[in-house]
Design a protein around this motif. Structure first.
Motif, PDB file in Angstrom:
ATOM      1  N   PHE A 136     -40.008 -66.768  53.852  1.00 56.58           N
ATOM      2  CA  PHE A 136     -41.007 -66.832  52.886  1.00 56.58           C
ATOM      3  C   PHE A 136     -41.532 -65.385  52.522  1.00 56.58           C
ATOM      4  N   CYS A 150     -40.995 -70.698  59.008  1.00 59.10           N
ATOM      5  CA  CYS A 150     -39.371 -71.142  59.037  1.00 59.10           C
ATOM      6  C   CYS A 150     -39.234 -71.595  60.524  1.00 59.10           C
ATOM      7  N   THR A 151     -38.459 -72.522  60.605  1.00 61.17           N
ATOM      8  CA  THR A 151     -37.643 -72.882  61.827  1.00 61.17           C
ATOM      9  C   THR A 151     -37.078 -71.841  62.450  1.00 61.17           C
ATOM     10  N   CYS A 161     -37.770 -78.145  52.299  1.00 56.44           N
ATOM     11  CA  CYS A 161     -36.866 -77.376  52.935  1.00 56.44           C
ATOM     12  C   CYS A 161     -37.192 -75.767  53.279  1.00 56.44           C
ATOM     13  N   GLY A 162     -38.230 -75.446  52.358  1.00 59.38           N
ATOM     14  CA  GLY A 162     -38.628 -74.221  52.524  1.00 59.38           C
ATOM     15  C   GLY A 162     -37.572 -73.126  52.378  1.00 59.38           C
ATOM     16  N   ASP A 217     -38.557 -79.621  47.785  1.00 57.54           N
ATOM     17  CA  ASP A 217     -39.653 -78.792  48.304  1.00 57.54           C
ATOM     18  C   ASP A 217     -40.741 -78.736  47.220  1.00 57.54           C
ATOM     19  N   ILE A 218     -41.887 -78.637  47.462  1.00 54.80           N
ATOM     20  CA  ILE A 218     -43.031 -78.730  46.680  1.00 54.80           C
ATOM     21  C   ILE A 218     -43.227 -77.229  45.843  1.00 54.80           C
ATOM     22  N   ASP A 223     -42.811 -83.223  44.852  1.00 49.35           N
ATOM     23  CA  ASP A 223     -43.780 -83.428  45.966  1.00 49.35           C
ATOM     24  C   ASP A 223     -43.453 -84.934  46.785  1.00 49.35           C
ATOM     25  N   LYS A 231     -45.255 -86.645  48.467  1.00 53.62           N
ATOM     26  CA  LYS A 231     -46.075 -87.539  48.500  1.00 53.62           C
ATOM     27  C   LYS A 231     -46.464 -88.458  47.282  1.00 53.62           C
ATOM     28  N   PRO A 233     -41.292 -81.279  58.975  1.00 51.37           N
ATOM     29  CA  PRO A 233     -42.347 -81.279  58.034  1.00 51.37           C
ATOM     30  C   PRO A 233     -43.833 -80.708  58.187  1.00 51.37           C
ATOM     31  N   PHE A 238     -43.841 -88.124  55.212  1.00 54.35           N
ATOM     32  CA  PHE A 238     -42.465 -87.467  55.087  1.00 54.35           C
ATOM     33  C   PHE A 238     -41.614 -88.619  55.805  1.00 54.35           C
TER      34      PHE A 238
HETATM   35  C1  LIG Z   1     -42.858 -76.362  58.296  1.00 53.81           C
HETATM   36  S1  LIG Z   1     -42.444 -75.781  56.685  1.00 53.81           S
HETATM   37  C2  LIG Z   1     -40.424 -76.075  57.047  1.00 53.81           C
HETATM   38  C3  LIG Z   1     -39.655 -75.354  56.380  1.00 53.81           C
HETATM   39  C4  LIG Z   1     -38.262 -75.306  56.598  1.00 53.81           C
HETATM   40  N1  LIG Z   1     -37.713 -76.687  56.501  1.00 53.81           N
HETATM   41  C5  LIG Z   1     -37.790 -74.916  57.663  1.00 53.81           C
HETATM   42  O1  LIG Z   1     -37.602 -75.720  58.721  1.00 53.81           O
HETATM   43  O2  LIG Z   1     -37.794 -73.543  58.063  1.00 53.81           O
HETATM   44  C6  LIG Z   1     -42.638 -77.196  56.004  1.00 53.81           C
HETATM   45  C7  LIG Z   1     -42.466 -77.203  54.327  1.00 53.81           C
HETATM   46  O3  LIG Z   1     -42.635 -78.236  53.532  1.00 53.81           O
HETATM   47  C8  LIG Z   1     -43.072 -78.007  52.175  1.00 53.81           C
HETATM   48  N2  LIG Z   1     -43.976 -79.120  51.757  1.00 53.81           N
HETATM   49  C9  LIG Z   1     -45.258 -79.064  52.163  1.00 53.81           C
HETATM   50  N3  LIG Z   1     -45.834 -80.125  51.615  1.00 53.81           N
HETATM   51  C10 LIG Z   1     -44.885 -80.853  50.731  1.00 53.81           C
HETATM   52  C11 LIG Z   1     -44.743 -81.758  49.871  1.00 53.81           C
HETATM   53  N4  LIG Z   1     -45.987 -82.723  49.634  1.00 53.81           N
HETATM   54  N5  LIG Z   1     -43.620 -82.129  49.389  1.00 53.81           N
HETATM   55  C12 LIG Z   1     -42.454 -81.617  49.442  1.00 53.81           C
HETATM   56  N6  LIG Z   1     -42.585 -80.498  50.349  1.00 53.81           N
HETATM   57  C13 LIG Z   1     -43.575 -79.817  50.970  1.00 53.81           C
HETATM   58  C14 LIG Z   1     -43.687 -76.628  52.336  1.00 53.81           C
HETATM   59  O4  LIG Z   1     -43.572 -75.989  51.277  1.00 53.81           O
HETATM   60  C15 LIG Z   1     -42.747 -75.940  53.161  1.00 53.81           C
HETATM   61  O5  LIG Z   1     -41.584 -75.375  52.889  1.00 53.81           O
END
Ligand SMILES: C[S@@+](CC[C@H](N)C(=O)[O-])C[C@H]1O[C@@H](n2cnc3c(N)ncnc32)[C@H](O)[C@@H]1O
Ligand SMILES: [Zn+2]
Lengths: 211, 121
Positions: A16, A27-28, A57-58, A78-79, A104, A106, A124, A138
């Motif tokens: 990011f 990031c994971t 997915c970030g 992703d949002i 989103d 949600k 998540p 999620f």
């Molecule tokens: C812990 S990060 C994980 C990122 C990526 N999947 C990884 O494993 O590196 C959580 C991700 O969830 C997304 N996020 C948070 N709230 C969300 C929502 N309501 N809907 C969709 N994505 C969301 C964030 O923008 C962020 O990229």
């Protein structure tokens, strides 16, 4: 592809630019992402030739790992548009194809995704004080959609709650690994930059898909 | 965004629950990117998609080669064509309009934006 190769090939992803704390953007690590996807692939055969979706997915690391293990069609949502742009760039650097959706979890029902996606992988947001339970939102949605299985990370402190919910939703669940996770601090009043939290790597599977 | 993904998008404005799918495509810009052909995958994917929605959407972006009714057997030509339409055709820019409430969702740089503002959810 072997686990070691997968892990090392994930090292070159961009993260990011300006992580948004409220969205829990971090990031994971390649180490963890490689283990998640490698297990899903080699132990359960849930990746190769499958339709795989990545929720939250970030920067796309889980989708890219899935692609490297030969998933057939990848969708990632992703949002946050700026995260998706980075993910898009990462995918073109890796020459993998992923369809991104800005949505989103949600508020979008994702109704038409049902029965079209085989496997969902996700890391998540765990939910802060203001957004409690978002990981369960999620998870519930992922389980409504995936035809086979969902791979997800959850705080170990919520383990019993998750098992109870899985039972309620009539899905099988197993903890594949317990891990420590270096999470950037989500609360302003904390002095430390990051904390180690204990996390469970879960596989949830639909009972119907067992034969 | 490819048509497989478009086939999964539905309007979710609050109260818009009927006739809200598929989103109508217009003002699209398309790019073709070749990708590996996998007939086995296509065979199973085709059965999961909403065929009538798919042929409508394909028509909206100028593809008129899909049969009205899904054939019982898929021959090589059919699968090659489907491969082109589903997996190699990328919608880079465009508008997606809900057939029920007329809400417009945009596709920019290949990414469909399904977010709504608070009053709409
Ligand atoms: C812990 S990060 C994980 C990122 C990526 N999947 C990884 O494993 O590196 C959580 C991700 O969830 C997304 N996020 C948070 N709230 C969300 C929502 N309501 N809907 C969709 N994505 C969301 C964030 O923008 C962020 O990229
Ligand atoms: Zn609508």
């Amino acid at each position: 592809m072997r686990l070691k190769e997968l892990e090392s090939s994930l090292q070159d992803l961009s993260g990011f630019d300006e992580p948004k704390i409220t969205l829990e953007q971090y990031c994971t690590t390649p180490h963890l992402a490689a283990r998640m996807l490698y297990t899903a692939h080699s132990v359960y055969d849930d990746i190769e030739s499958k339709v795989v979706a990545d929720f939250g997915c970030g920067c796309g690391i889980l989708s890219i790992a899935s692609n490297l293990l030969e998933s057939e069609f990848n969708m990632a949502l992703d949002i946050d548009l700026s995260a998706l742009k980075i993910a898009q760039k990462n995918c073109s650097n890796y020459e993998v194809e992923v369809d991104f959706v800005l949505a989103d979890i949600k508020s979008d029902s994702l109704y038409q995704w049902k029965n079209k996606v085989d496997t969902i992988v996700m890391n998540p947001p765990f939910g802060t004080k203001t957004d409690k339970g978002i990981d369960m939102i999620f998870l519930k949605k992922a389980l409504e959609i995936a035809t086979t299985s969902v791979y997800s990370l959850h705080k170990s402190s919520t383990r019993e709650h998750i098992k109870k919910k899985a039972k309620e939703w009539n899905v099988d669940c197993e903890i594949i690994a317990e891990m420590k996770f270096d999470v950037p601090m989500m609360y302003k009043f904390h002095k430390k930059k990051s904390v180690d939290i204990e996390v469970d790597f879960f596989r949830f599977s639909k009972k119907e898909s067992r034969n | 965004m490819r048509l497989v993904t478009h086939n999964m998008l539905q309007c979710h404005v609050r109260g818009c629950n009927v006739n809200n799918y598929p989103l109508q495509l217009s003002e699209v810009e398309i790019e073709i990117q070749e990708t590996e052909f996998n007939s086995q995958f296509l065979r199973s994917m085709i059965r999961k998609l909403e065929w009538s929605a798919l042929i409508n959407s394909a028509r909206e972006i100028g593809i008129t080669t899909l049969p009205e009714v899904l054939p019982d057997d898929f021959d090589e030509d059919f699968l090659r064509n489907i491969h082109r339409v589903l997996l190699e055709t990328h919608i880079q820019q465009g508008k997606m309009t809900c057939p029920n409430c007329n809400h417009v969702y945009l596709v920019r740089d290949g990414i469909p934006n399904m977010l709504l503002n608070e009053s709409e959810t």
